[in-house]
Design an enzyme around this catalytic site. Sequence first.
Site, PDB file in Angstrom:
ATOM      1  N   LYS A   9     -11.790  19.495 -38.361  1.00  0.00           N
ATOM      2  CA  LYS A   9     -12.915  20.426 -38.227  1.00  0.00           C
ATOM      3  C   LYS A   9     -13.786  20.332 -39.469  1.00  0.00           C
ATOM      4  O   LYS A   9     -13.293  20.277 -40.590  1.00  0.00           O
ATOM      5  CB  LYS A   9     -12.409  21.851 -38.048  1.00  0.00           C
ATOM      6  N   SER A  25     -25.695  11.957 -29.320  1.00  0.00           N
ATOM      7  CA  SER A  25     -24.691  11.917 -30.377  1.00  0.00           C
ATOM      8  C   SER A  25     -25.021  12.899 -31.480  1.00  0.00           C
ATOM      9  O   SER A  25     -26.051  13.582 -31.455  1.00  0.00           O
ATOM     10  CB  SER A  25     -24.542  10.519 -30.987  1.00  0.00           C
ATOM     11  N   THR A  57     -20.309  15.892 -27.613  1.00  0.00           N
ATOM     12  CA  THR A  57     -21.014  14.631 -27.817  1.00  0.00           C
ATOM     13  C   THR A  57     -20.060  13.703 -28.560  1.00  0.00           C
ATOM     14  O   THR A  57     -18.847  13.897 -28.510  1.00  0.00           O
ATOM     15  CB  THR A  57     -22.361  14.855 -28.558  1.00  0.00           C
ATOM     16  N   TYR A  58     -20.600  12.717 -29.248  1.00  0.00           N
ATOM     17  CA  TYR A  58     -19.774  11.811 -30.031  1.00  0.00           C
ATOM     18  C   TYR A  58     -20.427  11.598 -31.391  1.00  0.00           C
ATOM     19  O   TYR A  58     -21.601  11.884 -31.596  1.00  0.00           O
ATOM     20  CB  TYR A  58     -19.550  10.480 -29.303  1.00  0.00           C
ATOM     21  N   GLY A  73     -30.661  13.157 -29.138  1.00  0.00           N
ATOM     22  CA  GLY A  73     -30.757  13.221 -27.682  1.00  0.00           C
ATOM     23  C   GLY A  73     -30.724  14.650 -27.187  1.00  0.00           C
ATOM     24  O   GLY A  73     -31.314  15.553 -27.794  1.00  0.00           O
ATOM     25  N   ALA A  74     -30.030  14.876 -26.082  1.00  0.00           N
ATOM     26  CA  ALA A  74     -29.971  16.213 -25.483  1.00  0.00           C
ATOM     27  C   ALA A  74     -29.407  17.251 -26.447  1.00  0.00           C
ATOM     28  O   ALA A  74     -29.791  18.425 -26.403  1.00  0.00           O
ATOM     29  CB  ALA A  74     -29.131  16.171 -24.208  1.00  0.00           C
ATOM     30  N   ALA A  75     -28.520  16.833 -27.356  1.00  0.00           N
ATOM     31  CA  ALA A  75     -27.951  17.776 -28.326  1.00  0.00           C
ATOM     32  C   ALA A  75     -29.018  18.367 -29.237  1.00  0.00           C
ATOM     33  O   ALA A  75     -28.834  19.457 -29.782  1.00  0.00           O
ATOM     34  CB  ALA A  75     -26.872  17.085 -29.158  1.00  0.00           C
TER      35      ALA A  75
END
Length: 118
Positions: A9, A25, A57-58, A73-75
């Site tokens: 974390k 990502s 995501t990654y 991107g979408a994040a």
Amino acid sequence: MLVHLLKSKIHRAQVTGGSLDYEGSLTIAEDLMEAAGLHPYEKILCSNMANGARFETYVIKGPRGSGQIVLNGAAAHCGKAGDRLTIMSFTEVDAAQAADWHPTVIVLGENNRIVARK
């Protein structure tokens, strides 16, 4: 039996930017990835402390020492520069190992510098 547990974390990571045009990502500075035990392209779960958004995501590697935490991107719709994220990865361990399991946890402060390791 396998148990799904927190592997690592990054707590209180501050978003430094966003790029809607990237395909997806979360960019994380390479030194922070290493400190948290994250691998390039590893799946992560993020929670945004500012707006409550949670997204998967990654990870992609950002420049070492840059403090970069970039929503791609979408994040990029899930936060903005200055928001604080909790970034989590998970693993599966044998139930016998679960009793003594300890995740790798780093806490970030100003400029996304490590202020604590747990």
